[in-house]
Every structure is written in C-alpha cells, then in structure tokens.
Design a protein around this motif. Structure first.
Motif, short mmCIF file in Angstrom:
data_model
loop_
_atom_site.label_atom_id
_atom_site.label_comp_id
_atom_site.label_asym_id
_atom_site.label_seq_id
_atom_site.Cartn_x
_atom_site.Cartn_y
_atom_site.Cartn_z
N VAL A 198 -4.06 17.75 10.95
CA VAL A 198 -2.66 17.72 10.52
C VAL A 198 -1.77 17.76 11.76
N ALA A 199 -2.11 18.63 12.71
CA ALA A 199 -1.35 18.72 13.96
C ALA A 199 -1.46 17.42 14.75
N ARG A 200 -2.63 16.81 14.77
CA ARG A 200 -2.80 15.54 15.50
C ARG A 200 -1.93 14.44 14.91
N LEU A 201 -1.84 14.40 13.59
CA LEU A 201 -1.00 13.38 12.97
C LEU A 201 0.47 13.63 13.27
N GLU A 202 0.89 14.88 13.24
CA GLU A 202 2.28 15.19 13.55
C GLU A 202 2.60 14.88 15.02
N TRP A 203 1.67 15.16 15.91
CA TRP A 203 1.90 14.84 17.32
C TRP A 203 1.97 13.32 17.51
N ALA A 204 1.10 12.59 16.82
CA ALA A 204 1.12 11.13 16.91
C ALA A 204 2.45 10.58 16.39
N TRP A 205 2.97 11.20 15.34
CA TRP A 205 4.28 10.78 14.81
C TRP A 205 5.36 10.94 15.87
N LEU A 206 5.34 12.06 16.59
CA LEU A 206 6.35 12.31 17.62
C LEU A 206 6.22 11.30 18.75
N GLN A 207 4.99 10.99 19.15
CA GLN A 207 4.79 10.03 20.23
C GLN A 207 5.23 8.63 19.80
N ALA A 208 4.98 8.29 18.56
CA ALA A 208 5.42 6.98 18.05
C ALA A 208 6.94 6.91 18.01
N TYR A 209 7.57 8.01 17.65
CA TYR A 209 9.03 8.04 17.55
C TYR A 209 9.68 7.82 18.91
N GLN A 219 -1.91 15.57 -5.27
CA GLN A 219 -3.15 16.31 -5.45
C GLN A 219 -4.00 16.20 -4.19
N ILE A 220 -4.35 17.34 -3.62
CA ILE A 220 -5.11 17.36 -2.37
C ILE A 220 -6.60 17.51 -2.68
N ASP A 221 -7.38 16.52 -2.27
CA ASP A 221 -8.83 16.57 -2.42
C ASP A 221 -9.43 16.71 -1.03
N LEU A 222 -9.90 17.90 -0.70
CA LEU A 222 -10.41 18.17 0.65
C LEU A 222 -11.72 17.45 0.95
N GLN A 223 -12.29 16.79 -0.04
CA GLN A 223 -13.50 16.00 0.19
C GLN A 223 -13.17 14.57 0.60
N LEU A 224 -11.89 14.25 0.62
CA LEU A 224 -11.45 12.88 0.88
C LEU A 224 -11.07 12.69 2.34
N ALA A 225 -11.74 11.76 3.02
CA ALA A 225 -11.39 11.44 4.40
C ALA A 225 -10.30 10.38 4.41
N GLN A 226 -9.35 10.54 5.32
CA GLN A 226 -8.24 9.59 5.41
C GLN A 226 -7.92 9.27 6.87
N SER A 227 -7.56 8.01 7.10
CA SER A 227 -7.11 7.58 8.42
C SER A 227 -5.75 6.93 8.27
N VAL A 228 -4.91 7.11 9.29
CA VAL A 228 -3.51 6.69 9.20
C VAL A 228 -3.13 5.83 10.39
N LEU A 229 -2.41 4.76 10.13
CA LEU A 229 -1.83 3.92 11.17
C LEU A 229 -0.35 4.25 11.29
N LEU A 230 0.07 4.58 12.50
CA LEU A 230 1.48 4.87 12.75
C LEU A 230 2.09 3.72 13.56
N THR A 231 3.23 3.25 13.14
CA THR A 231 3.94 2.20 13.86
C THR A 231 5.44 2.52 13.85
N ARG A 232 6.16 1.86 14.73
CA ARG A 232 7.61 1.97 14.72
C ARG A 232 8.20 0.61 15.09
N PRO A 233 8.21 -0.31 14.12
CA PRO A 233 8.71 -1.66 14.41
C PRO A 233 10.20 -1.69 14.74
N GLU A 234 10.95 -0.71 14.20
CA GLU A 234 12.38 -0.65 14.48
C GLU A 234 12.76 0.78 14.88
#
Length: 257
Positions: free
Chosen positions: A114-125, A182-197
C-alpha cells in the motif's frame, strides 16, 4: 537558540533525531547558557513536521492503522531515517521497506505494498511533463516490424506489482472511501500509474500485463515482452494490454529495430 561556538553539524543532526541525546555543545539560549528545553521543543517540532509529511504522503496507510498508531510508526521511522534532502517531496522513499520490516506489523504484510503504491503515485505526480506517444504512431509501423518495436517509458509511468489487493486497499482508504469496496486478501493486483496530463491515473492491470509492461519499460521488444507474459499467463491478451498502455499514456515514444 544561538551558538556560542560552531556546533558540529553531524553531532547536531544526530542529537536532533535522538530523543535520548543531550543538547549539543555550543547551543545556547539568549542568556548564553545551554538551552536543553529550547532544543527539545525544536527537536519535537522537526519530528512532528516530518511525521505530518509522511501522513500526507501515505494517507491510505494512515487510515488503515489509525492516527495514533501511524503517529508512533512515523516517529519511529523519522528517528531512524532522517531526511537526506531539504525537499520534503523526496522524503519517504524508504518508508515501505521500513513498514515491511517492522516486527509489530508482521500480521499486516499488505501495508508495505500500500505504501509502495502511494509512493509511486507521488513520484508520478511530480514526474517530468512530457506529451505521451500518439497511438497512431504504432499503426504507421510496417506489419513485419511491429514485433521489434521498443517503447520508451513515459517519465510518470510506473508499475506496482503486489501479491495483495493493493488497488482495492488504496481506493477504499484514500481515493474512494465512500464506495462499497469488498477487500479479498487472497487477490493479487498490479497497478499501472500514468500522468498523461495534470492528474495521475491508476489502472488495474489485466493478468500478465505487469510482466508485459515491465519488460517493455526495461527496453525489451514488443514480441519479447508479449512472449514473457504469455508464458506466465495462458490467457494473456496482447491487444488488450497494449491498448491499455497506449490509451493511458504509458509511453513517450517508440523505436523500430
């Protein structure tokens, strides 16, 4: 506070982040005497400011832990990882790793991602502005050469891969707290972050897309990247995943070998 003599910078910084440390020699108040109370107030203000900065950078982690626990966690991090830059937007790069290795949080292994995704969001911003690749450029490539195309990653584009439902956790605790997620802790997820504008976009990736996109970002050819994803996920869809990347502005340019 003032200094009667030059205070050693290293000693001052160490004392600033060590609550057990005494007031550095040479640091005095208006009366010319050593000023431990003034230094303690200053030290506390610095630590509180850095903790607040962490809370602003990692609001989903803060929401998951609660204000009191997050405050204690942030203070523990600050005392072990003082800033290396005067620019606060760079502060917190080591926070996910700290969370991951923090023994009291062993029962919550998803918090680090969760922290890694939030940090990635800041870097993308804060990434460098650049116009994304026009998808029509790919259609102009000769059909026999498409497999040899290499894409150049857009400065803001990043992939966060997790064995946890990191996308759902961040949405529920930061971006869309009112939604019934609904949070399913058995579910793996990957996220792509972009900032086209001006704003950061986050896209939940399809199966195998993280392997595909990361390979492209590392400089692999289109055919090589698709093959790697196909080996890992039989149902990998090249057309869908490539369309996702192009439509969200993940690339800045392309080259044909």
């Amino acid at each position: 506070m003032a200094t009667s003599d030059k205070v050693d910078e290293t000693t001052f910084c160490e004392a600033l982040f060590d609550p057990e440390s005494s007031t550095p020699v040479g640091l005095v108040g208006p009366d010319g005497e050593t000023a431990p109370k003034r230094f303690s107030v200053y030290r506390n203000n610095v630590v509180v400011s850095l903790c607040d900065a962490l809370g602003d950078t990692f609001p989903a982690v803060k929401n998951l832990l609660g204000d009191e626990y997050f405050g204690a966690l942030a203070r523990a991090f600050v005392t072990r990882h003082p800033p290396k830059s005067p620019v606060l937007l760079h502060y917190g790069a080591d926070f996910a790793g700290f969370v991951e290795s923090f023994p009291p949080l062993e029962a919550y292994p998803y918090l680090a991602d969760v922290a890694r995704l939030e940090w990635a969001w800041l870097q993308a911003y804060h990434a460098t502005d650049q116009v994304p690749l026009d998808p029509s450029r790919l259609s102009s490539v000769d059909a026999q050469s498409v497999g040899a195309v290499r894409f150049r990653r857009h400065p803001a584009a990043q992939v966060v891969t997790s064995r946890w439902p990191v996308w759902d956790l961040v949405r529920a605790n930061r971006f869309d707290p009112s939604a019934d997620i609904q949070i399913d802790l058995q579910l793996a997820q990957s996220v792509l972050l972009t900032r086209p504008e001006l704003s950061v976009d986050m896209l939940l990736l399809r199966p195998g897309a993280d392997i595909f996109v990361c390979a492209l970002f590392d400089g692999a050819m289109l055919a090589e990247s698709a093959e790697a994803a196909q080996k890992a996920f039989e149902n990998f869809s090249l057309s869908d995943c490539l369309s996702d990347c192009l439509s969200t502005g993940a690339f800045a340019d392309l080259d044909v070998a």
